[in-house]
Design an enzyme around this catalytic site. Structure first.
Site, mmCIF file in Angstrom:
data_model
loop_
_atom_site.group_PDB
_atom_site.id
_atom_site.type_symbol
_atom_site.label_atom_id
_atom_site.label_comp_id
_atom_site.label_asym_id
_atom_site.label_seq_id
_atom_site.Cartn_x
_atom_site.Cartn_y
_atom_site.Cartn_z
ATOM 1 N N LYS A 84 56.341 57.277 37.979
ATOM 2 C CA LYS A 84 55.160 57.234 38.845
ATOM 3 C C LYS A 84 54.985 58.605 39.464
ATOM 4 O O LYS A 84 55.967 59.323 39.662
ATOM 5 C CB LYS A 84 55.359 56.205 39.970
ATOM 6 C CG LYS A 84 54.067 55.763 40.610
ATOM 7 C CD LYS A 84 53.461 54.606 39.837
ATOM 8 C CE LYS A 84 52.102 54.204 40.322
ATOM 9 N NZ LYS A 84 51.686 52.931 39.667
ATOM 10 N N GLY B 121 46.195 56.217 35.546
ATOM 11 C CA GLY B 121 45.568 56.054 36.856
ATOM 12 C C GLY B 121 46.331 55.105 37.759
ATOM 13 O O GLY B 121 47.232 54.385 37.343
ATOM 14 N N ASP B 122 45.968 55.129 39.015
ATOM 15 C CA ASP B 122 46.421 54.177 40.034
ATOM 16 C C ASP B 122 45.422 54.353 41.187
ATOM 17 O O ASP B 122 44.295 54.823 40.946
ATOM 18 C CB ASP B 122 47.878 54.475 40.465
ATOM 19 C CG ASP B 122 48.500 53.334 41.273
ATOM 20 O OD1 ASP B 122 48.917 52.333 40.671
ATOM 21 O OD2 ASP B 122 48.549 53.418 42.522
ATOM 22 N N SER C 225 47.848 50.487 28.341
ATOM 23 C CA SER C 225 48.126 51.919 28.222
ATOM 24 C C SER C 225 49.045 52.186 27.033
ATOM 25 O O SER C 225 48.856 53.142 26.277
ATOM 26 C CB SER C 225 48.806 52.443 29.495
ATOM 27 O OG SER C 225 47.863 52.708 30.507
ATOM 28 N N ASN D 91 39.419 49.259 40.894
ATOM 29 C CA ASN D 91 39.518 48.910 39.477
ATOM 30 C C ASN D 91 40.120 47.518 39.252
ATOM 31 O O ASN D 91 39.568 46.703 38.515
ATOM 32 C CB ASN D 91 40.347 49.983 38.760
ATOM 33 C CG ASN D 91 40.613 49.613 37.321
ATOM 34 O OD1 ASN D 91 41.653 49.043 36.998
ATOM 35 N ND2 ASN D 91 39.659 49.874 36.448
HETATM 36 P P1 NDP Z 1 41.487 51.823 43.299
HETATM 37 O O1 NDP Z 1 41.648 53.152 43.905
HETATM 38 O O2 NDP Z 1 40.503 51.628 42.202
HETATM 39 O O3 NDP Z 1 41.143 50.743 44.413
HETATM 40 C C1 NDP Z 1 42.003 50.527 45.481
HETATM 41 C C2 NDP Z 1 41.390 49.489 46.399
HETATM 42 O O4 NDP Z 1 42.351 49.100 47.366
HETATM 43 C C3 NDP Z 1 40.191 50.009 47.160
HETATM 44 O O5 NDP Z 1 39.301 48.966 47.431
HETATM 45 C C4 NDP Z 1 40.835 50.535 48.427
HETATM 46 O O6 NDP Z 1 39.969 50.618 49.536
HETATM 47 C C5 NDP Z 1 41.908 49.505 48.664
HETATM 48 N N1 NDP Z 1 43.012 50.116 49.402
HETATM 49 C C6 NDP Z 1 43.779 51.153 48.989
HETATM 50 N N2 NDP Z 1 44.652 51.493 49.930
HETATM 51 C C7 NDP Z 1 44.427 50.657 50.959
HETATM 52 C C8 NDP Z 1 45.007 50.504 52.234
HETATM 53 N N3 NDP Z 1 46.019 51.300 52.641
HETATM 54 N N4 NDP Z 1 44.543 49.520 53.032
HETATM 55 C C9 NDP Z 1 43.533 48.712 52.628
HETATM 56 N N5 NDP Z 1 42.929 48.822 51.432
HETATM 57 C C10 NDP Z 1 43.368 49.775 50.623
HETATM 58 O O7 NDP Z 1 42.946 51.391 42.811
HETATM 59 P P2 NDP Z 1 43.369 50.256 41.788
HETATM 60 O O8 NDP Z 1 42.426 49.118 41.823
HETATM 61 O O9 NDP Z 1 43.664 50.907 40.505
HETATM 62 O O10 NDP Z 1 44.779 49.814 42.404
HETATM 63 C C11 NDP Z 1 44.920 48.705 43.293
HETATM 64 C C12 NDP Z 1 46.359 48.227 43.262
HETATM 65 O O11 NDP Z 1 46.697 47.809 41.931
HETATM 66 C C13 NDP Z 1 47.416 49.270 43.644
HETATM 67 O O12 NDP Z 1 48.482 48.618 44.292
HETATM 68 C C14 NDP Z 1 47.896 49.777 42.294
HETATM 69 O O13 NDP Z 1 49.195 50.314 42.375
HETATM 70 C C15 NDP Z 1 47.878 48.483 41.503
HETATM 71 N N6 NDP Z 1 47.830 48.608 40.051
HETATM 72 C C16 NDP Z 1 46.849 49.316 39.422
HETATM 73 C C17 NDP Z 1 46.815 49.382 38.042
HETATM 74 C C18 NDP Z 1 45.721 50.070 37.315
HETATM 75 O O14 NDP Z 1 45.708 49.993 36.076
HETATM 76 N N7 NDP Z 1 44.776 50.712 37.973
HETATM 77 C C19 NDP Z 1 47.857 48.747 37.229
HETATM 78 C C20 NDP Z 1 48.803 47.961 37.986
HETATM 79 C C21 NDP Z 1 48.785 47.928 39.340
HETATM 80 P P3 NDP Z 1 39.418 52.055 50.021
HETATM 81 O O15 NDP Z 1 38.398 52.441 49.003
HETATM 82 O O16 NDP Z 1 38.852 51.793 51.365
HETATM 83 O O17 NDP Z 1 40.596 52.978 50.055
HETATM 84 O O1 2IT Z 2 51.025 50.376 38.458
HETATM 85 C C1 2IT Z 2 50.700 50.478 37.252
HETATM 86 O O2 2IT Z 2 51.242 49.784 36.380
HETATM 87 C C2 2IT Z 2 49.637 51.410 36.897
HETATM 88 N N1 2IT Z 2 49.075 52.043 37.787
HETATM 89 C C3 2IT Z 2 49.254 51.610 35.466
HETATM 90 C C4 2IT Z 2 50.215 52.549 34.782
HETATM 91 C C5 2IT Z 2 49.843 52.948 33.388
HETATM 92 O O3 2IT Z 2 50.592 53.789 32.850
HETATM 93 O O4 2IT Z 2 48.855 52.484 32.819
#
Ligand code: NDP
Ligand code: 2IT
Length: 444
Positions: A126, A165-166, A376, A240
């Site tokens: 990460k 991404g994350d 991925s 996302n």
């Molecule tokens: P995005 O940046 O697309 O969206 C994040 C969302 O969560 C936004 O709505 C954001 O609000 C909110 N958020 C982030 N931080 C906080 C906080 N501290 N308090 C309240 N709301 C918050 O990220 P993703 O959708 O990609 O990721 C969301 C979660 O999913 C994370 O935990 C990530 O690690 C996990 N994840 C993502 C994967 C992926 O493929 N993208 C894969 C597996 C897990 P705001 O816009 O106001 O910050």
């Molecule tokens: O938390 C996660 O699994 C991710 N943000 C996706 C990682 C990836 O390599 O697609």
């Protein structure tokens, strides 16, 4: 003291101030007690747990860039290369002001077990930065990404470490990062995933985490004599993962009534209109509050509180520790019977224990959100083959992987006498493959 407790005490002592890392390690070690106790002598001699909790490598670097006013800004950049026993390091990059080494260690540690559960050959890593993309111009984001990649490019590669991404890192950021990697190295290779479709990306990767979450949720419900049809669902976040979890839940007949961001949440009694959410979040990069300006059936509430919205199923898809014991109790008392984690470690340990002790169906993040990284890995396969699979092909593989992850977690829980505890099941099943590979590869 048992081997497991001894290692946890060492982790706390040797990684001061890294509360999220301690939390993630404790949950896994607690689950592994049964497995470790049976093999204690062998594992102790090999210092298996000491190696499991220590990242193979952490790189940390300075990221200087110039903002639109001509002012130089400096951020911190990191890559935690946690464990490569079963494949090249794989895991996302997070750009958020809260990022620090401890957060990335927790995420990297979780990633090791998650990636193992997918059944695909990917190790755990990460990375990220305390850079905040919010309110920045495209040029500022590009300047930051180019500087970040100039340093990161020295440590990654298609067969070495493949970021994605994350939070705060989506298609735009991946594009800028990829362009700079290619420029720095001269290599057109699958060094990042989540790429655009016309430069090596995979169909379904955008949807994969959210879709995968709902596929495994659906499987968990069916195997417990329930289904999604007609159920009321609350999803936190509106990024996302939240957007595509909502889309798939709606396709399978559920009604999603709430979404949030870090400012507050919307409740729409008629069910969320995802076209409006996508326009706000994916096109305008706006706030969830704006939904209530467009949709008259919706109400916006500032601040936390989304878990007080009555629902059958809760899908936390925002960030770590966003759902605490009080929230868990509120969900239960409002009739919620199932929780699946789209985010990484969104439930506190107390909330997780409450769900399990109260007979609620609970699928932890490292199983439930593994569809993103799994897809991925499918993108990596396509890049190696120099082929692109169809949407239907990738989607079918994703569904199959999620159903398999459920089966692995379910089976491990049954084998160790904790039937229905998918936290223990996922941790044990994820661990088994990694530990076999580590033992086979000697002292490394
Ligand atoms: P995005 O940046 O697309 O969206 C994040 C969302 O969560 C936004 O709505 C954001 O609000 C909110 N958020 C982030 N931080 C906080 C906080 N501290 N308090 C309240 N709301 C918050 O990220 P993703 O959708 O990609 O990721 C969301 C979660 O999913 C994370 O935990 C990530 O690690 C996990 N994840 C993502 C994967 C992926 O493929 N993208 C894969 C597996 C897990 P705001 O816009 O106001 O910050
Ligand atoms: O938390 C996660 O699994 C991710 N943000 C996706 C990682 C990836 O390599 O697609």
């Amino acid at each position: 003291m048992s081997y497991v407790d001894e290692i946890y005490a060492k982790v706390v002592e040797q990684n001061p101030g890294e509360a999220e890392f301690h939390q993630a390690v404790k949950e896994v070690l607690d689950s592994l007690k049964l497995v470790i106790d049976a093999n204690e002598e062998k594992y102790r001699k090999m210092a298996l747990l000491e190696r499991l909790v220590e990242p193979e490598r952490i790189v940390s670097f300075r990221v200087p860039w110039v903002d639109d006013k001509g002012q130089v800004q400096v951020n911190k950049g990191y890559r935690v290369q946690f464990n490569s026993a079963i494949g090249p390091y794989k895991g996302g990059l997070r750009f958020h002001p809260s990022v620090n080494q401890g957060i990335l260690k927790f995420l990297g540690f979780e990633q090791v077990f998650k990636n193992s559960l997918t059944g695909l050959p990917i190790g755990g890593g990460k990375g990220g930065s305390n850079f905040d993309p919010k309110g920045k111009s495209d040029r500022e984001v590009m300047a930051f990404c180019q500087s970040f990649m100039t340093e990161l490019s020295k440590y990654i590669g298609a067969d070495q470490d493949v970021p994605a991404g994350d939070i705060g890192v989506g298609a735009r950021e991946i594009g800028f990062l990829y362009g700079q990697y290619k420029r720095m190295t001269g290599l057109y290779e699958g060094v990042l995933t989540g790429k655009g479709l016309n430069y090596g990306g995979s169909l379904v990767r955008t949807q994969a985490t959210g879709y995968g979450l709902v596929y495994i949720l659906d499987e968990m419900l069916r195997k417990n004599g329930k289904d999604l049809s007609g159920k009321t669902v609350v999803v936190s976040g509106s990024g996302n993962v939240a957007i595509y979890a909502t889309e798939k839940a709606q396709q399978l007949g559920a009604k999603v009534v709430a979404l949030s961001d870090s400012n507050g949440y919307i409740y729409d009694k008629d069910g969320i209109r995802l076209d409006v959410v996508k326009e706000i979040k994916e096109v305008r990069r706006g706030r969830i509050k704006e939904y209530a300006d467009t949709v008259s059936s919706a109400v916006y509430t500032e601040g936390k509180g989304i878990w007080n919205v009555a629902c059958d199923i809760a899908l936390p898809c925002a960030t770590q520790n966003e759902l605490n014991l009080e929230d868990a109790k509120a969900l239960k008392s409002n009739g919620c019977f199932a929780v699946a984690e789209g985010a990484n470690m969104p439930s506190t340990r107390e909330a997780t224990d409450f769900f399990l002790e109260n007979g609620m169906l609970f699928m932890p993040g490292k199983a439930a959100n593994a569809g993103g990284v799994a897809t991925s890995a499918l993108e990596m396969s396509q890049n190696s083959q120099r082929l692109s699979w169809t949407f239907a092909e990738v989607d079918a593989k994703l569904k199959d992987i999620m159903v398999n992850i459920f089966a692995k977690a379910d089976d491990a829980a049954k084998r160790y006498g904790v039937d229905g505890n998918y936290v223990a099941g996922a941790n044990i099943a994820g661990f088994e493959k990694v530990v076999d590979a580590m033992m086979a590869q000697g002292i490394v």
